[in-house]
Design a protein around this motif. Sequence first.
Motif, short mmCIF file in Angstrom:
data_model
loop_
_atom_site.label_atom_id
_atom_site.label_comp_id
_atom_site.label_asym_id
_atom_site.label_seq_id
_atom_site.Cartn_x
_atom_site.Cartn_y
_atom_site.Cartn_z
N CYS A 96 47.34 44.27 38.94
CA CYS A 96 46.32 42.59 39.91
C CYS A 96 47.07 42.59 40.97
CB CYS A 96 45.61 41.81 39.65
SG CYS A 96 44.06 41.08 40.24
N CYS A 99 45.82 38.35 40.50
CA CYS A 99 46.30 37.09 39.02
C CYS A 99 47.99 37.57 39.24
CB CYS A 99 45.25 37.11 39.17
SG CYS A 99 45.08 38.96 37.72
N CYS A 136 41.50 43.55 38.70
CA CYS A 136 41.05 43.42 37.88
C CYS A 136 39.56 42.82 37.09
CB CYS A 136 42.21 42.63 36.81
SG CYS A 136 42.37 41.40 36.72
N CYS A 139 39.52 39.39 38.22
CA CYS A 139 40.03 38.66 39.75
C CYS A 139 38.76 39.32 40.18
CB CYS A 139 40.68 38.79 40.26
SG CYS A 139 42.37 38.10 39.73
#
Lengths: 140, 140
Positions: A96, A99, A136, A139
């Motif tokens: 991701c 994050c 992801c 997020c």
Amino acid sequence: MDAQEKFENFIRKKGLKNTSERKRVIEAVKSLKGHFDTEKLYSAVKRLNKNVSRASVYRTVPLLAAAGVVHESMHKDGRTMYEYSSDYHHHDHMLCIKCGRIIEFEESGIEGLQEKVCRKHRFKMTGHGLVIKGICDKCV
Amino acid sequence: MDAQEKFENFIRKKGLKNTSERKRVIEAVKSLKGHFDTEKLYSAVKRLNKNVSRASVYRTVPLLAAAGVVHESMHKDGRTMYEYSSDYHHHDHMLCIKCGRIIEFEESGIEGLQEKVCRKHRFKMTGHGLVIKGICDKCV
DNA sequence: TCGTTAATTGAGATTGAGTATCAATATTAC
DNA sequence: GTAATATTGATACTCAATCTCAATTAACGA
Ligand SMILES: [Mn+2]
Ligand SMILES: [Mn+2]
Ligand SMILES: [Zn+2]
Ligand SMILES: [Zn+2]
């Protein structure tokens, strides 16, 4: 097979020496969960109050990889990431970009197609790495 | 669409400035064949007697990537490799661990399975990279 | 065309991961 | 235990990449 034992076999076969420093690095590897780079491993060594120099930690990591004690998993921010698993089996990764979370997955269809492509090019595969970058579900 | 034009559109959209240094870096990109890292691009800039500082070349590369003028293709010896193609379309890479040769391939089946895996994990893919390491037919 | 504003540049300093050196030390085989 | 050799660690070093900041320049509207 235990990591220490696995490494000992490798070391013996190569005519190298099984030093206490190398054992201590393996202890540190076992203490880490998930993916790590060499610098993080060095921190783990210090955290466990094991005295191993930075140079030796860096020298040990390629040996651990060759012995199959750790696996080179991916590149993140220009660093090689490794992972330890007592019962490793191959998988690939999603990363991701928001994050930094790493998601592991297996897709045997992809593995099969890779082998097909290699046969087509008469290429003898020794390893591969697939990284899917994106966002992801946490997020979005 | 030409690379300069493509970059100009990007620059305008972002409210940045289309400087002569950036144009010169793009000229250098076009002069390179195959895959390159930033240091190699900097050498190419100098070779063409374009005066652009190292700092500016390094600052420009991420912009070129964001604009789609170059594509991040793989990691080799810890460096990010890029490639320019006037009519780019996605492909993946095999890397010979003996001679360093890079072989490009396309396999739509793999692409499709990647999308399937992403849907399964509710992951929004923005990019991906598959590198197969091994020994090429010339090195057997 | 001119002036304002904010982005950009470049020289050089700085960072930091990773490597090389080499004398001292530890391991292995016999 | 001894000899032969691999390994260690403190430290110096390398080099890609980034940071600093004063000087410069592109963009844009008047
Ligand atoms: Mn993993
Ligand atoms: Mn390519
Ligand atoms: Zn995320
Ligand atoms: Zn080859």
